[in-house]
Design an enzyme around this catalytic site. Sequence first.
Site, PDB file in Angstrom:
ATOM      1  CG  HIS A  95      -1.989   1.025   1.179  1.00 24.65           C
ATOM      2  ND1 HIS A  95      -1.752   2.341   1.473  1.00 24.65           N
ATOM      3  CD2 HIS A  95      -3.294   0.939   0.833  1.00 24.65           C
ATOM      4  CE1 HIS A  95      -2.880   3.019   1.312  1.00 24.65           C
ATOM      5  NE2 HIS A  95      -3.825   2.197   0.926  1.00 24.65           N
ATOM      6  CD  GLU A  97      -2.585   5.151   3.802  1.00 24.03           C
ATOM      7  OE1 GLU A  97      -2.854   4.230   4.589  1.00 24.03           O
ATOM      8  OE2 GLU A  97      -3.460   5.865   3.269  1.00 24.03           O
ATOM      9  N   GLY A 173      -7.628   9.009  -0.022  1.00 26.74           N
ATOM     10  CA  GLY A 173      -8.049   9.795   1.139  1.00 26.74           C
ATOM     11  C   GLY A 173      -8.145  11.287   0.876  1.00 26.74           C
ATOM     12  CB  SER A 212     -11.379   9.444  -3.310  1.00 24.18           C
ATOM     13  OG  SER A 212     -10.401  10.008  -2.441  1.00 24.18           O
TER      14      SER A 212
HETATM   15  C1  PEP Z   1      -6.964   2.990   0.448  1.00 19.60           C
HETATM   16  O1  PEP Z   1      -6.620   3.194   1.600  1.00 19.60           O
HETATM   17  O2  PEP Z   1      -6.526   2.011  -0.144  1.00 19.60           O
HETATM   18  C2  PEP Z   1      -7.890   3.934  -0.178  1.00 19.60           C
HETATM   19  C3  PEP Z   1      -8.164   3.768  -1.436  1.00 19.60           C
HETATM   20  O3  PEP Z   1      -8.413   4.919   0.619  1.00 19.60           O
HETATM   21  P1  PEP Z   1      -9.618   5.935   0.257  1.00 19.60           P
HETATM   22  O4  PEP Z   1     -10.712   5.093  -0.365  1.00 19.60           O
HETATM   23  O5  PEP Z   1     -10.026   6.516   1.549  1.00 19.60           O
HETATM   24  O6  PEP Z   1      -9.084   6.911  -0.710  1.00 19.60           O
END
Ligand code: PEP
Length: 251
Positions: A95, A97, A173, A212
């Site tokens: 991911h 992050e 996000g 998102s």
């Molecule tokens: C994610 O964390 O993989 C993600 C897509 O987050 P969000 O849907 O909040 O953008």
Amino acid sequence: MRPKLVVGNWKMHGSLSGNKNLLQGLVAGVGAIGEVSASVCVPFPYLAQAQQMLAATPISWGAQNLSEHAQGAYTGEVAAAMLLEFGCRHVIVGHSERRALYGETDAVVAAKFVAAKSAGLVPILCVGETLAQRESGQTAEVVAAQMVAVLDKAGVGAFAGAVVAYEPVWAIGTGKTASPEQAQEVHAAIRALVAGRDEVIAAGLQILYGGSVKAQNAGEIFVKPDIDGGLVGGASLVVDDFLAICQAASR
Ligand code: PEP
């Protein structure tokens, strides 16, 4: 036609009582979502709760990370075999992050992918470009490099039964979503890259879009031919939103 899949990424959210409500709501609503598989990737301490509450339901569960090692002196790490003991089906690998905040390199991500796949888990390999990379026209190159790192280490055969998630970092996000056309273009490029090594595996590979995704935009994204569902962060924490996104995938 490839089956659709919607995976919730709870990130570092949850509590025993809050999860109970969320999971109960998902279980109550799952009958109405149609021909789509749903899964939730929860924080490690809640795997037992997910297992207990989802075992007799069509919803799968999984983790958000794993160690590249099988066992040993790796304080704070969690091995693939441990995830299997809690009934995990999926595990998110690489991911953005984790790449950005915890220094996971392409090599580490590739090793985690191999660890997951060889243990019998379904890795969900995340790839995607930053805003600066998109704005400087590097999207295709960046995503290809992330894919090739794993393809070279794991071999294309390891992608049979695995999942790829295209997640533009600038869309995670932030409330900004890639347009369906932007997403489709990258998904098609990922599939073509895999097809260059094995056409059958490429044709069967589930490629999810993440960034998102909301109930309001899911339908127009999931209708694209190379988009096989979504990896959903924020909206996966709200029962009605997650169920609506699953419904959008089943159309
Ligand atoms: C994610 O964390 O993989 C993600 C897509 O987050 P969000 O849907 O909040 O953008």
